[in-house]
Design an enzyme around this catalytic site. Structure first.
Site, mmCIF file in Angstrom:
data_model
loop_
_atom_site.group_PDB
_atom_site.id
_atom_site.type_symbol
_atom_site.label_atom_id
_atom_site.label_comp_id
_atom_site.label_asym_id
_atom_site.label_seq_id
_atom_site.Cartn_x
_atom_site.Cartn_y
_atom_site.Cartn_z
ATOM 1 N N ASP A 153 74.487 26.993 18.834
ATOM 2 C CA ASP A 153 75.156 26.713 18.502
ATOM 3 C C ASP A 153 74.689 25.374 17.410
ATOM 4 O O ASP A 153 74.123 24.983 17.202
ATOM 5 C CB ASP A 153 76.291 25.925 19.568
ATOM 6 C CG ASP A 153 77.210 25.153 19.199
ATOM 7 O OD1 ASP A 153 78.499 25.411 18.022
ATOM 8 O OD2 ASP A 153 77.707 23.623 19.406
ATOM 9 N N GLU B 70 74.412 29.561 14.489
ATOM 10 C CA GLU B 70 75.034 29.562 13.199
ATOM 11 C C GLU B 70 74.038 28.163 12.043
ATOM 12 O O GLU B 70 74.032 27.393 12.441
ATOM 13 C CB GLU B 70 76.515 28.264 14.010
ATOM 14 C CG GLU B 70 77.349 28.672 15.118
ATOM 15 C CD GLU B 70 78.358 27.810 14.927
ATOM 16 O OE1 GLU B 70 79.869 27.886 14.722
ATOM 17 O OE2 GLU B 70 78.010 27.226 15.683
#
Length: 876
Positions: A478, A515
């Protein structure tokens, strides 16, 4: 550059240890004495090495440690090696601390203030690294005689272990821990019968945010198991036989050697089974559901695996702060079902229940190394460990690996907050601080400082626990761009020590992606070389490809529905199916050609060196084409691009098309538009990523941020019988601005799909996966050179037919595969001189879609129906 930083830090730390030896810290003689300092409003000084503090302010500064004050001497500015380590401080004046390291160690346990014309606090993370960072074992570990428990707390004044016989209740046995003054590690040893008991730490430590010495009661950051609601850490050995499901020791999953052979299905544990009527509560929304082959979700995933899907990516499954593990209460489902499809009542009821229900995406990690207890049949005891392993084995039985979503970039709280762990043990170290000493929260919550060596260590050891002890198949980071490139590479190197023979997983084949967004206080490599899209090129680690996402959908979601409606994309009708706010004028045509080029770039793996004739008639490298000020092509190998059209964030693909497609689009055509988008994702070079239910026309009733919207808005029916459109207006906080338009859409039955529409979409996804995996590796090319040689596009340049992409695979003049993506509402003729040697792919010849079966070669080329992806293969 980063290697140099690490080397410098290592030399500094080694030098300090050689100077200090094994001496215990002594209280330094004061240069002067004064009243104890009070809390200051900011911390603008930075203690970088034992002898150097960076600070820019007025006056000649003094260092105040506790009640003692010491003069500092000017020492130049942050430059050279220090600037490499701390680029955000480059040029800041330096001040020398004239004290031996053992005195500095004592200072760091005191309230610290730098006194110039005004007083400021001091950020101490770097000097703690320089003095104390180490690789000594931490957490609870079995020893030859019993148990050893250790915690890193170099600024603590005292540390006590509070030992409990059970997970809840009872009185604690208080046991003082001893400190290694050179490493900052506090330790205690105990007998074998400590096994399965519980503990917390009592940490006496100065806390800058309160200006006081506090006694914090806190769990262990290295917890492997926890009491219900994470109140205590359990002493446990994950290698104990009773924690292993039958066959666990022999269980191993041999992963594909080439990442390009992988394909990912993103799924929340709860979404998998919470909607199954009458399911045993021990399974509904739990780990155990994945071990039941008879559930609709299991049958669905098995069918996808048989078609070619390789991995399920689970939203965070480590212990999180937001879900009550005891006493969760769900909102009344019957009451929700009785409400109107465009009502505000559903979101209000779900919101009212959200603090106490069992649903959250869990992007709020409380403990990084322990499974979340709310997904276990009981949060008390060892069920979460055993059942997590059963889940991994169950997914493997379906033919799928388990990829974990890991969230090391932030914590749910800091300071003295109830959900703070790391910051209660070493205040000001684990959290990233801004220029004023405040905890940065650009990630949404309290950012972690993974540039700090012990935070990086927690990240790396967390990966090792999940890979070695739970045998997962990969990791999705993340907000990976908030970590350094070195963080991620160190994690990968550690994982590569795992072997299939010894650990049941081949660490060299674990999939790693994340990400790679570039924003916040770390943006543009402000503090370190980030793990962003551009920086990860050449590493073999994947990043999400927003270029192909935006081109397919029509741009990322905007907060206002009117803007979303205006931003159509290649697979949502731009120019070819204008909606009530768009057109088919010259400007729309030009934008359609530009976005078609972006789709082509994604189909070619977004390789920086790939070139083709773009819409302005010039042959350009993708690395020289623009995407919002960044290069359109940014990777050097296809494994580095994760291609997607939808994920848990933002509206589902179906809901996005509700905004964008003309309102009178038929249900059948809505399926075809979605299938077209899915074709682009699956047949692009790189790694396809599919949002759970994307193959089932999943809707969240236009909710674009459903992290806390309960089962009601997030549910999926894997049996394909229920679409669940029109479940009420999405929650007010993030969606109210859209309500005026959403009301009309949610009550519009034209958006509600029937079982036959869902079945067509599901069948199409399986067909695309089969074509991807069964067509002689043409869609899974594993190196950039081969893509540059073997992939080309027809229908390019300024005179191309808008909404039509023709992809050719094979040596030029001897193509073996031709793929036509027809995103227009009319059949299209594609000229190709050697079409007679081709036939529609066998899988599509046998498709349950009667329209695609009409696609065929003819004397002039290929005829492809409207809104259809057709794959033509040359006979061998």
């Amino acid at each position: 550059m980063n290697a140099a930083r690490q080397l410098i830090s290592g030399i500094i730390a080694a030098t300090i240890l050689s100077l200090t030896g094994a001496c215990a810290p002594t209280e330094p003689p004061p240069a002067s004495t004064a009243a104890a300092p009070t809390k200051v409003a900011h911390a603008r000084a930075h203690w970088l090495t034992p002898h150097l503090i960076a600070w820019e302010g007025e006056g000649m500064p003094n260092l105040r440690a506790g009640a003692s004050t010491f003069p500092l001497a000017a020492a130049g500015s942050v430059a050279g090696e220090l600037a490499l380590n701390f680029p955000h401080l480059a040029g800041m004046p330096l001040w020398r601390v004239e004290a031996p390291p053992e005195n500095v160690r004592a200072f760091l346990k005191q309230p610290l203030t730098l006194m110039g014309e005004e007083a400021t606090g001091i950020q101490i993370g770097p000097v703690l690294d320089a003095l104390y960072a180490n690789d000594l074992p931490l957490g609870a570990r079995r020893s030859d005689t019993g148990w050893d428990i250790s915690v890193w707390a170099p600024t603590a004044r005292s540390l006590t272990l509070l030992l409990f016989d059970s997970s809840m209740g009872g009185n604690a046995t208080r046991l003082p821990m001893s400190e290694n003054a050179q490493t900052g590690v506090w330790s205690i040893s105990g007998p074998a019968d400590w096994n399965r008991k519980y503990y917390v730490y009592e940490v006496e430590v100065y806390v800058p945010s309160t200006g006081q010495v506090e006694r914090n009661i806190v769990t262990d950051p290295y917890s492997l198991n926890l009491a219900p609601d994470s109140k205590r850490t359990q002493i446990i050995d994950l290698d104990d036989a009773d924690l292993k499901p039958a066959g666990w020791d022999a269980f191993a999953r041999d992963l594909p050697q080439h990442p390009e052979d992988r394909s990912i299905y993103e799924l929340h544990v709860r979404d998998f089974s919470s909607a199954v009527p009458g399911l045993n509560p021990a399974k509904a929304g739990k780990y155990l559901a994945f071990a039941d082959p008879d559930l609709p979700g299991s049958r669905h995933l098995t069918a996808l695996a048989q078609a070619g899907l390789t991995d399920v990516h689970l939203l965070p499954t480590n212990d999180c702060a937001s879900i009550p593990e005891v006493g969760a209460v769900e909102p009344d489902q019957d009451a929700l079902a009785a409400m109107a499809p465009d009502s505000e009542q559903q979101q209000a009821l779900v919101k009212e229940a959200s603090a106490g229900d069992g649903f959250n995406w869990c992007y709020d990690p409380l403990h990084y190394l322990a499974p979340e207890g709310s997904y276990a049949s009981t949060p008390d005891g060892t069920a979460r460990i055993i059942e997590f392993r059963q889940m991994v084995m169950g997914l493997s039985d379906m033919g799928l690996g388990t990829v974990l979503d890991v969230v090391f970039n932030h914590t749910p709280a800091h300071g003295q907050g109830d959900k703070s762990v790391l910051d209660k043990i070493v205040p000001g170290y684990y959290q990233r601080l801004d220029a004023d000493g405040n905890v940065a929260n650009s990630t949404c919550c309290s950012n972690t400082a993974s540039e700090r060596r012990m935070m990086e260590r927690l990240l790396v050891e967390g990966l090792m626990v999940w890979a070695r002890d739970y045998k997962v198949s990969g990791f999705r980071f993340d907000l990976m761009g908030h970590h350094s490139k070195d963080n991620i590479l160190k994690g990968r190197e550690a994982l590569r020590t795992l072997t299939l023979e010894q650990h049941g997983v081949d660490g060299r084949d674990l999939l790693i992606y994340g990400e790679g967004w570039n924003f916040g206080e770390v943006a543009d490599n402000a503090r370190f070389i980030q793990a962003t899209q551009r920086e990860m090129a050449g590493t073999g680690i994947g990043t999400f490809n927003d270029r192909i996402r935006d081109a397919i959908r029509g741009g990322a979601y905007n907060s206002k529905a009117e803007e979303a409606v205006r931003r159509q994309g290649f697979a949502s009708g731009l120019f070819t199916a204008p909606n009530r706010m768009t057109s088919s004028d010259d400007a729309a045509r030009a934008e359609a050609l530009r976005l078609a080029d972006h789709v082509r770039a994604g189909l070619a793996g977004s390789l920086a060196d790939f070139a083709f004739e773009n819409a302005d008639g010039v042959v350009r490298r993708l690395g020289d084409m623009d995407y919002n000020g960044q290069p359109l092509g940014y990777v050097s190998d296809p494994q580095e691009t994760i291609n997607y059209a939808a994920a848990h964030d933002n509206p589902t693909l179906f809901d996005s098309n509700v905004w964008k497609l003309p309102l009178d689009t038929s249900k059948d055509d809505r399926v075809r538009w979605q299938n077209l988008a899915n074709s682009l994702v699956v047949l692009a070079q790189g790694i396809p990523f599919i949002h759970a239910g994307q193959d089932l026309l999943r809707t969240k009733s236009l909710d674009h941020n459903s992290y806390d919207s309960g089962d009601w808005f997030n549910r999926i029916d894997f049996s394909g019988q229920h679409h669940w459109w029109g479940r009420g207006l999405a929650h007010r906080a993030d969606n109210e601005v859209d309500w005026p338009i959403a009301r009309t859409l949610l009550s519009d039955d034209r958006m509600a799909m029937e079982p036959q529409h869902i079945a067509r979409a599901a069948a199409h996804m399986r067909e695309m996966l089969k074509i991807r995996t069964q067509t002689r590796n043409w869609f899974t090319i594993s190196d950039a050179e081969s893509i540059n040689t073997l992939l080309r596009f027809g229908n390019t340049g300024p005179d191309q037919v808008p909404g039509l992409i023709v992809m050719l695979l094979g040596a030029e003049g001897d193509e073996r595969v031709v793929v036509v993506f027809n995103a227009t509402r009319a059949a299209q003729q594609v000229d190709y001189t050697s079409s007679q040697a081709f036939a529609l792919h066998e899988i599509q010849q046998n498709s349950d879609d009667p329209i695609v079966r009409t696609a065929q070669p003819n004397a002039a080329g290929f005829k492809v129906p409207a809104l259809t992806t057709a794959v033509f293969v040359k006979a061998d």
